[in-house]
Design a protein around this motif. Sequence first.
Motif, PDB file in Angstrom:
ATOM      1  N   GLY A  66     -15.136  12.840 -17.703  1.00  0.00           N
ATOM      2  CA  GLY A  66     -14.001  13.736 -17.860  1.00  0.00           C
ATOM      3  C   GLY A  66     -12.691  13.042 -17.541  1.00  0.00           C
ATOM      4  O   GLY A  66     -12.592  11.809 -17.525  1.00  0.00           O
ATOM      5  N   ILE A  67     -11.683  13.851 -17.286  1.00  0.00           N
ATOM      6  CA  ILE A  67     -10.331  13.354 -17.029  1.00  0.00           C
ATOM      7  C   ILE A  67     -10.156  13.067 -15.546  1.00  0.00           C
ATOM      8  O   ILE A  67     -10.611  13.823 -14.694  1.00  0.00           O
ATOM      9  CB  ILE A  67      -9.283  14.393 -17.492  1.00  0.00           C
ATOM     10  CG1 ILE A  67      -9.504  14.736 -18.970  1.00  0.00           C
ATOM     11  CG2 ILE A  67      -7.873  13.860 -17.265  1.00  0.00           C
ATOM     12  CD1 ILE A  67      -9.323  13.568 -19.908  1.00  0.00           C
ATOM     13  N   LEU A  68      -9.499  11.975 -15.240  1.00  0.00           N
ATOM     14  CA  LEU A  68      -9.230  11.610 -13.859  1.00  0.00           C
ATOM     15  C   LEU A  68      -8.143  12.530 -13.301  1.00  0.00           C
ATOM     16  O   LEU A  68      -7.052  12.618 -13.859  1.00  0.00           O
ATOM     17  CB  LEU A  68      -8.793  10.154 -13.774  1.00  0.00           C
ATOM     18  CG  LEU A  68      -8.885   9.464 -12.408  1.00  0.00           C
ATOM     19  CD1 LEU A  68     -10.324   9.414 -11.921  1.00  0.00           C
ATOM     20  CD2 LEU A  68      -8.299   8.056 -12.499  1.00  0.00           C
ATOM     21  N   PRO A  69      -8.417  13.251 -12.186  1.00  0.00           N
ATOM     22  CA  PRO A  69      -7.401  14.158 -11.630  1.00  0.00           C
ATOM     23  C   PRO A  69      -6.325  13.383 -10.884  1.00  0.00           C
ATOM     24  O   PRO A  69      -6.452  12.184 -10.618  1.00  0.00           O
ATOM     25  CB  PRO A  69      -8.217  15.027 -10.674  1.00  0.00           C
ATOM     26  CG  PRO A  69      -9.297  14.110 -10.192  1.00  0.00           C
ATOM     27  CD  PRO A  69      -9.655  13.260 -11.388  1.00  0.00           C
ATOM     28  N   ASP A  70      -5.285  14.088 -10.515  1.00  0.00           N
ATOM     29  CA  ASP A  70      -4.167  13.496  -9.788  1.00  0.00           C
ATOM     30  C   ASP A  70      -4.521  13.420  -8.301  1.00  0.00           C
ATOM     31  O   ASP A  70      -4.702  14.445  -7.647  1.00  0.00           O
ATOM     32  CB  ASP A  70      -2.904  14.334  -9.989  1.00  0.00           C
ATOM     33  CG  ASP A  70      -1.664  13.693  -9.380  1.00  0.00           C
ATOM     34  OD1 ASP A  70      -1.813  12.765  -8.562  1.00  0.00           O
ATOM     35  OD2 ASP A  70      -0.550  14.144  -9.693  1.00  0.00           O
ATOM     36  N   ILE A 121      -4.978   6.466 -19.114  1.00  0.00           N
ATOM     37  CA  ILE A 121      -4.930   6.043 -17.716  1.00  0.00           C
ATOM     38  C   ILE A 121      -3.726   6.715 -17.067  1.00  0.00           C
ATOM     39  O   ILE A 121      -2.602   6.589 -17.560  1.00  0.00           O
ATOM     40  CB  ILE A 121      -4.820   4.516 -17.610  1.00  0.00           C
ATOM     41  CG1 ILE A 121      -6.074   3.856 -18.205  1.00  0.00           C
ATOM     42  CG2 ILE A 121      -4.631   4.085 -16.160  1.00  0.00           C
ATOM     43  CD1 ILE A 121      -6.008   2.352 -18.226  1.00  0.00           C
ATOM     44  N   PRO A 122      -3.903   7.454 -15.980  1.00  0.00           N
ATOM     45  CA  PRO A 122      -2.789   8.204 -15.379  1.00  0.00           C
ATOM     46  C   PRO A 122      -1.678   7.291 -14.874  1.00  0.00           C
ATOM     47  O   PRO A 122      -1.934   6.230 -14.292  1.00  0.00           O
ATOM     48  CB  PRO A 122      -3.449   8.956 -14.224  1.00  0.00           C
ATOM     49  CG  PRO A 122      -4.909   8.980 -14.543  1.00  0.00           C
ATOM     50  CD  PRO A 122      -5.179   7.704 -15.273  1.00  0.00           C
ATOM     51  N   ASP A 123      -0.444   7.738 -15.077  1.00  0.00           N
ATOM     52  CA  ASP A 123       0.710   6.977 -14.607  1.00  0.00           C
ATOM     53  C   ASP A 123       0.733   6.831 -13.092  1.00  0.00           C
ATOM     54  O   ASP A 123       1.214   5.833 -12.554  1.00  0.00           O
ATOM     55  CB  ASP A 123       2.012   7.656 -15.061  1.00  0.00           C
ATOM     56  CG  ASP A 123       2.256   7.495 -16.554  1.00  0.00           C
ATOM     57  OD1 ASP A 123       1.692   6.554 -17.132  1.00  0.00           O
ATOM     58  OD2 ASP A 123       3.003   8.314 -17.118  1.00  0.00           O
ATOM     59  N   PHE A 124       0.215   7.859 -12.370  1.00  0.00           N
ATOM     60  CA  PHE A 124       0.388   7.857 -10.913  1.00  0.00           C
ATOM     61  C   PHE A 124      -0.321   6.672 -10.250  1.00  0.00           C
ATOM     62  O   PHE A 124       0.046   6.270  -9.137  1.00  0.00           O
ATOM     63  CB  PHE A 124      -0.110   9.163 -10.295  1.00  0.00           C
ATOM     64  CG  PHE A 124      -1.606   9.300 -10.200  1.00  0.00           C
ATOM     65  CD1 PHE A 124      -2.319   8.725  -9.149  1.00  0.00           C
ATOM     66  CD2 PHE A 124      -2.316  10.021 -11.145  1.00  0.00           C
ATOM     67  CE1 PHE A 124      -3.686   8.857  -9.055  1.00  0.00           C
ATOM     68  CE2 PHE A 124      -3.688  10.161 -11.061  1.00  0.00           C
ATOM     69  CZ  PHE A 124      -4.385   9.574 -10.010  1.00  0.00           C
ATOM     70  N   LYS A 165     -13.241  18.473  -6.673  1.00  0.00           N
ATOM     71  CA  LYS A 165     -13.127  19.611  -7.580  1.00  0.00           C
ATOM     72  C   LYS A 165     -13.375  19.187  -9.026  1.00  0.00           C
ATOM     73  O   LYS A 165     -13.980  19.923  -9.815  1.00  0.00           O
ATOM     74  CB  LYS A 165     -11.732  20.234  -7.451  1.00  0.00           C
ATOM     75  CG  LYS A 165     -11.536  21.469  -8.312  1.00  0.00           C
ATOM     76  CD  LYS A 165     -10.152  22.064  -8.099  1.00  0.00           C
ATOM     77  CE  LYS A 165      -9.946  23.302  -8.975  1.00  0.00           C
ATOM     78  NZ  LYS A 165      -8.584  23.887  -8.775  1.00  0.00           N
ATOM     79  N   ALA A 166     -12.938  17.976  -9.372  1.00  0.00           N
ATOM     80  CA  ALA A 166     -13.085  17.500 -10.750  1.00  0.00           C
ATOM     81  C   ALA A 166     -14.501  17.006 -11.046  1.00  0.00           C
ATOM     82  O   ALA A 166     -14.971  17.121 -12.182  1.00  0.00           O
ATOM     83  CB  ALA A 166     -12.073  16.381 -11.021  1.00  0.00           C
ATOM     84  N   PHE A 167     -15.180  16.479 -10.035  1.00  0.00           N
ATOM     85  CA  PHE A 167     -16.485  15.857 -10.263  1.00  0.00           C
ATOM     86  C   PHE A 167     -17.516  16.462  -9.312  1.00  0.00           C
ATOM     87  O   PHE A 167     -17.514  16.178  -8.106  1.00  0.00           O
ATOM     88  CB  PHE A 167     -16.391  14.340 -10.058  1.00  0.00           C
ATOM     89  CG  PHE A 167     -15.300  13.680 -10.856  1.00  0.00           C
ATOM     90  CD1 PHE A 167     -15.322  13.723 -12.248  1.00  0.00           C
ATOM     91  CD2 PHE A 167     -14.248  13.034 -10.230  1.00  0.00           C
ATOM     92  CE1 PHE A 167     -14.322  13.119 -12.990  1.00  0.00           C
ATOM     93  CE2 PHE A 167     -13.243  12.423 -10.961  1.00  0.00           C
ATOM     94  CZ  PHE A 167     -13.273  12.477 -12.353  1.00  0.00           C
ATOM     95  N   VAL A 209      -7.021  13.953   2.595  1.00  0.00           N
ATOM     96  CA  VAL A 209      -7.994  15.039   2.437  1.00  0.00           C
ATOM     97  C   VAL A 209      -7.688  15.839   1.173  1.00  0.00           C
ATOM     98  O   VAL A 209      -8.602  16.211   0.418  1.00  0.00           O
ATOM     99  CB  VAL A 209      -7.982  15.953   3.680  1.00  0.00           C
ATOM    100  CG1 VAL A 209      -8.847  17.191   3.448  1.00  0.00           C
ATOM    101  CG2 VAL A 209      -8.474  15.191   4.904  1.00  0.00           C
ATOM    102  N   LYS A 210      -6.412  16.059   0.912  1.00  0.00           N
ATOM    103  CA  LYS A 210      -6.009  16.781  -0.297  1.00  0.00           C
ATOM    104  C   LYS A 210      -6.417  16.010  -1.551  1.00  0.00           C
ATOM    105  O   LYS A 210      -6.935  16.592  -2.517  1.00  0.00           O
ATOM    106  CB  LYS A 210      -4.493  17.006  -0.282  1.00  0.00           C
ATOM    107  CG  LYS A 210      -3.949  17.715  -1.502  1.00  0.00           C
ATOM    108  CD  LYS A 210      -2.423  17.863  -1.405  1.00  0.00           C
ATOM    109  CE  LYS A 210      -1.852  18.504  -2.665  1.00  0.00           C
ATOM    110  NZ  LYS A 210      -0.363  18.607  -2.581  1.00  0.00           N
ATOM    111  N   GLY A 211      -6.179  14.702  -1.555  1.00  0.00           N
ATOM    112  CA  GLY A 211      -6.551  13.891  -2.721  1.00  0.00           C
ATOM    113  C   GLY A 211      -8.051  13.852  -2.943  1.00  0.00           C
ATOM    114  O   GLY A 211      -8.532  13.959  -4.079  1.00  0.00           O
TER     115      GLY A 211
END
Length: 526
Positions: free
Chosen positions: A409-413, A434-437, A364-366, A356-358
């Motif tokens: 935009g930028i991909l959130p964590d 591309i995010p490391d995570f 929030k980002a999109f 749910v947090k993710g």
Amino acid sequence: MAAHLLSYLLLALCTLSVSADVSVSIDCGSSDSYKDDNLIVWTGDDGYVQGGESHSVQSSNSISRVMDTLRVFTTQKKNCYHIDSVRQGRVLVRASFYYGNYDGKSSPPTFDLQFDGNHWATVQTSSTVYVYHEVTYVMKKDSISVCVAQTNPAQFPFISALEVRGLESYMYVNVDDNYPLFLRRRVAFGSNATIRFPDDPYDRLWTPEVISGGMIPVRSSALFSKGLTLADQPPPAVLKNAVTAITPNSTLQLSMGFPLVPAPVYVNGYFSEVAVLGPNQNRYFSIFKNNQSFSQPFSPPYENCTELYTSNLTASVNTTFSLVPTNFTTLPPLINAMEIFVIGDELTNGTNDQDVKGLASLQKAFGVLQGWSGDPCLPAPYTWDWINCSTDPVPRVTALFLGSFGLSGILPDFSTMDALQIIDLHNNSLQGPIPDFLGTLPQLKTLNLANNQFNGSMPASLSNKTGLNIVVTGNPNLCTSCPASPKNSTQSSSGCSKKDSNILAIMFGAIIPSFIMLQYLWETLL
């Protein structure tokens, strides 16, 4: 015994201020705030829901101001109201529906109703009357979601009003807190009008009973000046009236309203004497179930109340209850009020909190994702359109299907979503490295980032991950063959970093002058 006589609790009668911290009244489809004739303050629904269309019912069919408007949902299979920052505890949630032929089609729809990821009811709306559904339960989180979900093609779900009322922790405790109570009936016998707030400080709706041939309505002379109350706190207003059988020897048959199929039920009966009895008068009776004794004989007290309840009973429409007089009574049996609930399935804990947090970080980002609300995975047939979930008791989100969603935009964590197996983000306008995570997600098997605007180089966490299928075609500024770039490096149009270009310039700057000098010496020697 299956029925239990509760001891009296010497408590002052509670007022709305006890539970005022949880009192929300939403007029769905409206933007106005106002106070109605019952002193209840209603607010519009703008701050509680996204999407849907506001409509007014036909004026000739209007029941009340609250029922004048509704919000209908024609997109997505599940649409939800979200009530945040609610004090955790026992609450009553009521959802009301009045079709009022708002669309001129004279075709009231049927659809599903849900709360906090739990199935609540199948709503069958009417062209002439409003219907409501009520659930009482102990919250597991500090927010409440109420959702309507489409079940039939071209039948669009709607909602007219939504109410939340706080209850005391000691109310309705005869059923395990892990199970919800779905109201079937709440009756004020002998009353000629519905009783609610302010007469009931918890704003329960006590409806009149239709008087049948075997009932006589009576009025109580009790003042209840001592303010005595029971754990479930029936208000004095519902004890001021009652019904009795016709003669002292008559049985009083009760209309229970049990479901068609057998289900576990919770029944409360409230009994209070309506007059001061003379020395030669008495009123004794027992409760019978299916014509068999179900309780010991008892006599209702004057200016007080006896509550009899049963919470370990399975009943259906064929189950009967009646009040049967004893052989020595001089007065017929009576009843003042009654509540009947179906005990629901065990409450879910909802989708895994980390998932749910993710998902919240993605929403929030999109902004395009913010139209989805309520529990992401539950109930199971109504997961959000762009995710897949596991079937665990606490579901995990296993896939994100966000291809061609117009994300930019930028991909959130969203690294907390560590059960993800598939991430599909193709054909969007996502930017940045591309995010490391993404490479640290332990279950990830498929990652589709094609046709975006990612730049930089492939993170080592992805390049070195075995068993992962990665698609990154259509990202012109992404270098797939370059080693992992420093965090703040940028890419040139060739796909090589500026740092690499500088190194090449230095190398060529040293090699070319040396070549020219060698050529000069060779020609001189010749």
